[in-house]
Design an enzyme around this catalytic site. Structure first.
Site, PDB file in Angstrom:
ATOM      1  N   CYS A 326      35.789  13.947  -2.257  1.00 54.40           N
ATOM      2  CA  CYS A 326      34.772  14.989  -2.379  1.00 54.40           C
ATOM      3  C   CYS A 326      33.718  14.692  -1.319  1.00 54.40           C
ATOM      4  O   CYS A 326      34.050  14.462  -0.167  1.00 54.40           O
ATOM      5  CB  CYS A 326      34.217  15.054  -3.794  1.00 54.40           C
ATOM      6  SG  CYS A 326      33.724  13.461  -4.500  1.00 54.40           S
ATOM      7  N   GLY A 329      32.449  10.746  -3.014  1.00 56.17           N
ATOM      8  CA  GLY A 329      33.644  10.096  -3.547  1.00 56.17           C
ATOM      9  C   GLY A 329      33.388   9.300  -4.807  1.00 56.17           C
ATOM     10  O   GLY A 329      34.135   8.380  -5.122  1.00 56.17           O
ATOM     11  N   ARG A 378      23.624   9.939 -13.908  1.00 56.89           N
ATOM     12  CA  ARG A 378      24.265  11.184 -14.353  1.00 56.89           C
ATOM     13  C   ARG A 378      23.913  11.498 -15.813  1.00 56.89           C
ATOM     14  O   ARG A 378      23.679  12.652 -16.163  1.00 56.89           O
ATOM     15  CB  ARG A 378      25.787  11.090 -14.189  1.00 56.89           C
ATOM     16  CG  ARG A 378      26.259  10.857 -12.742  1.00 56.89           C
ATOM     17  CD  ARG A 378      25.835  11.994 -11.826  1.00 56.89           C
ATOM     18  NE  ARG A 378      26.366  11.835 -10.475  1.00 56.89           N
ATOM     19  CZ  ARG A 378      25.637  11.498  -9.417  1.00 56.89           C
ATOM     20  NH1 ARG A 378      24.328  11.281  -9.549  1.00 56.89           N
ATOM     21  NH2 ARG A 378      26.193  11.404  -8.225  1.00 56.89           N
TER      22      ARG A 378
END
Length: 574
Positions: A326, A329, A378
């Protein structure tokens, strides 16, 4: 360094681990997630608890593979990659190991890694992480752009072996991108040239790019780029697949919808979204997926279809490997690496000796934690892509995701032992397996081939209990008395049971009114992993409902914990 099979299998009872071991392994998962949720892994700041995790990963890899080590001792190659990166050479017990034994020399691989690291964002170089049929499945970040190459401490840094490979928004970038580009274009030739050499050395041909952007732009500069927009066409010899997938920010919407992915569709009309879905025709015609509709798929459909695509690529006939990346990563990339590892494991194709709790530990610790997923950050933002990954296992239990290839029988005798999943599923088509016990017509009009398939179904059943239920269900549905003779039955855990007349019926009160349910071994294995994850996650991080849900989705999930996990106790988790 070399990895060897030093591990002895844990004592078992009847083919299953002893209850005490199950409790301990469940506690290992809980401790791992607890640490992960509070700690950001850094290769140069390793604590004793992290050292234990590192050693455990090496131990689990060594159970099935001969491996070498790519050294990253103090994070000098990449500060958020494992200190000891495992390069899998071949399976320890592979009778055809000469066919798949690696031709890669670890010293040359180490040199290519050291030289190529600056080609990619945050120094996250192309790294092999899964070995499947002799092919390397790799992960990385995307290609570094001008902004990153020059936005740290200049040209000298790139070749000086600097170890601080993070960049922040506070750093200075050159104002005139064009001057830099015209003056030093040979720099890209050099660093991307080493990246390409590394890819070729690992026999990687296919590159799956999950970015929704062609380039990541900050301060008007291309901070990162990607293979698909490399102007010099350096990556033209590779098969590039642009498969845009939402970034971790989107998973806040998943959490805010009480962890419900069904019906959650990404907004493809945002300004920064400019990467189209581009897949070569050779990978689209066999999958029965209408790729033109990808922008209307919800998160479940999109993840399922992308996983099917990745599995299709690695099952193509050539010997080429796959790179998945992505941007950085460490969010979308571990999602698909983890799903690939677990899906292949569920088929018995990788990590064949590991139990559900062991493969769960390995993929959390290695694919997520040691490769730098920022779980504390996150979680603070509600971007629960990590939870989504393991809760999503319920959506890939189908044989549609199985990599077991169909092989034609040379003759029809069951003793040859080469029945395929598709042939076994013919039983399901006749209503014998999937909960329909009313199909007595099958028994009264069974052919010799059907009897053969029914016998094969017994042979390959993943658990003795499922066999007993299925056979008893069959008996209760038919007036025919069928004697299958003497069989050796191999259960899902590998133990062998001999029965003169297989299988002994359940007591009538056990079978009465019960549906005939036969989960595949793949389904049973993935559900065991998911259950172990949910138990550990709910007792550490927990699930937080954003608001009272009219749908009751969050309470439904919590009810699953209580019904499927909590009330049965930790010793029930395999």
């Amino acid at each position: 360094g070399r990895g060897t099979m030093t591990d002895t299998h844990l004592p078992t009872a009847g083919g299953f681990p002893a209850p005490g071991l199950l409790v301990r392994k469940s506690e290992e998962i809980t401790d791992l997630i607890d640490l992960f949720s509070k700690t950001q892994y850094r290769a140069k700041e390793v604590t004793p608890r992290v050292e234990v995790i590192e050693k455990r990963c090496l131990h689990l890899f060594a159970r099935d593979y001969k491996y070498s080590i790519i050294q990253n001792t103090n994070g000098e190659v990449c500060g958020h990659y494992p200190r000891q990166i495992v390069f899998l050479e071949y399976e320890c017990l592979d009778v055809e190991k000469d066919r798949f034994e690696s031709t890669v020399q670890i010293s040359k691989l180490q040199d290519l890694v050291n030289r190529s690291k600056m080609a990619r964002c945050r120094g996250r170089f192309v790294c092999p992480v899964i070995l499947y049929n002799g092919k390397h499945i790799c992960r990385s970040s995307t290609l570094a752009g001008w902004g990153e190459l020059y936005g740290r401490t200049g040209y000298n840094y790139i070749f000086s072996g600097g170890s601080d490979d993070t960049w922040t928004e506070s750093e200075e970038f050159p104002e005139d991108d064009g001057v830099v580009r015209n003056g030093d274009s040979h720099l890209f030739d050099k660093v991307r040239g080493y990246d390409i050499k590394l890819l070729r050395y690992l026999s990687v041909r296919y590159i799956c790019d999950l970015m929704v952007e062609n380039k990541k732009v900050k301060f008007g500069l291309n901070v990162t780029s990607s293979e698909k927009v490399d102007k010099a066409q350096r990556y033209a010899d590779f098969t590039l697949l642009s498969v845009p997938y939402p970034g971790c920010e989107f998973f806040k919407d998943y959490k805010d919808r009480d962890y419900t992915a069904e019906g959650l569709v990404f907004n493809w009309n945002q300004d920064f979204v400019d990467a189209p879905l581009t897949i070569p025709r050779c990978f689209t015609h066999n999958l029965n997926i209408d790729w033109t509709q990808y922008q209307s798929w919800d998160l479940v459909q999109q993840t399922q279809n992308y996983l099917k695509l990745l599995l299709h690529i690695i099952n193509s006939d050539d010997d080429s490997g796959l790179l998945v990346h992505c941007i950085s990563g460490w969010d979308r990339t571990p999602l698909f690496v983890s799903l690939l590892r677990l899906s292949l494991w569920a088929d018995g194709a990788v990590h064949a000796s590991l139990e559900p709790t062991e493969i769960l530990y390995l993929t959390i610790a290695y694919d997520w934690f040691l490769f730098g997923h920022m779980l504390p950050d996150r979680l603070s933002k509600g971007e629960e892509i990590f939870f989504f990954c393991f809760n999503f296992l319920k959506h890939i239990v189908s044989e549609k995701f199985s990599t077991v290839k169909k092989q034609r029988r040379k003759n029809s005798h069951f003793k040859d032992g080469d029945f395929t999943v598709e042939e076994l599923c013919q039983l399901s088509d006749r209503g014998i397996i999937n909960g329909d016990c009313s199909n007595t017509n099958y028994f009264s009009h069974a052919t010799d081939q059907d009897d053969e398939l029914w016998g094969a179904f017994f042979y390959f059943c993943p658990s003795y209990l499922s066999l007993r239920l299925a056979a008893d269900c069959a008996r209760s549905s038919s007036s025919l008395s069928t004697d299958y003779g003497s069989w050796q039955i191999v259960s899902g855990c590998g133990s062998i049971h001999d029965h003169a007349h297989f299988p002994p019926p359940l007591a009538s009160d056990e079978a009465s009114g019960r549906m005939c349910s036969f989960p595949s071994e793949r389904q049973a294995r993935l559900e065991a992993v998911r259950e172990a994850f949910l138990a550990a996650y709910s007792s550490t991080v927990g699930l937080k409902s954003s608001a009272p849900s009219p749908s009751g989705a969050i309470s439904g999930l919590l009810e699953q914990f209580a019904r499927g996990v909590g009330l049965r106790g930790s010793n029930a988790i395999v």
